[in-house]
Design an enzyme around this catalytic site. Sequence first.
Site, PDB file in Angstrom:
ATOM      1  N   SER A 114       0.800  -1.222   0.000  1.00 23.56           N
ATOM      2  CA  SER A 114       0.000   0.000   0.000  1.00 23.56           C
ATOM      3  C   SER A 114       0.837   1.278   0.000  1.00 23.56           C
ATOM      4  CB  SER A 114      -0.978  -0.007   1.178  1.00 23.56           C
ATOM      5  OG  SER A 114      -0.378  -0.476   2.356  1.00 23.56           O
TER       6      SER A 114
ATOM      7  N   ASP B 248       5.655   2.606  16.757  1.00 20.88           N
ATOM      8  CA  ASP B 248       4.395   1.875  16.771  1.00 20.88           C
ATOM      9  C   ASP B 248       3.356   2.613  15.923  1.00 20.88           C
ATOM     10  OD1 ASP B 248       2.588  -0.220  18.267  1.00 20.88           O
ATOM     11  OD2 ASP B 248       1.544   1.703  18.395  1.00 20.88           O
TER      12      ASP B 248
ATOM     13  N   ASP C 191      -3.860  -1.065   9.175  1.00 22.38           N
ATOM     14  CA  ASP C 191      -3.728  -2.404   8.602  1.00 22.38           C
ATOM     15  C   ASP C 191      -2.790  -3.247   9.475  1.00 22.38           C
ATOM     16  OD1 ASP C 191      -3.534  -4.590   6.934  1.00 22.38           O
ATOM     17  OD2 ASP C 191      -2.191  -3.628   5.510  1.00 22.38           O
TER      18      ASP C 191
END
Length: 259
Positions: A97, A140, A161
Amino acid sequence: MLSYQHSFHAGNAADVHKHALLAFALDYLTRKDKALSYLESHAGRGLYDLSDAMARRTGEASAGVARLEQRFAPDHPWRRTLDAIRKEHGPTCYPGSPLFAAHLLRRFDSLHFAELHPQEHAALTESLPRNPNTRIYKRDGLEMAKALTPPDPRRGLMLIDPSWEVRADYETIARLVPTIHAKWNVGIIMLWYPLLVDRRHAPMLRALKAAVPDLLVSEVSFPPAREGHGMIGSGMAVINAPWGLADEAGRIADLFKEE
């Protein structure tokens, strides 16, 4: 999860579903000559070689992009972008992506990618085109999603995702997504999740629908990529879905049903 590497799964049927919806949404947003922000919580390495040992071991790309790509019209944003990236990187590549986003967006748009895995982060840095408005964070992804919302410019899209390897992720996401939406009420938020045999996503989806009544949900089913594989479909939940995405989701679902 630092143990997760998407190379085993790149180009699978879920990637096709997810990236086709993402490409349609980004293509629509860029029709207006106005800057936007793109944020991605779990970016991966950006570019995958479907001929390498990891991809061949699972065979998921054979059941995914290899089976489905000809069902998309050549001018579909997903198919058009895939063809363009293959011309640059070779016929066995598959873009993640981040590369779909980098290809479809403009130099004046702001792109933010989080990837915590050291090797995946390094590969992502190499695969993305050089752009002063692109930021890659070794942090993160859910933390980044909270910290950077609302982004500047406020117009834009976030893709969440995760690897979903930890069961607690479903409860975490169910709480996090409405929080991000409250901070960034004009942002498009796209959440991908797997459809597994045990339907562990169902409580999360119920919670999201309760928090966001006009949530768009797109789900497609497909056979397991191999014997014993637990994923039997792909889901995308979208907040503030752009015009036309609901109809496009229906068209994409029909492509998955073709024999």
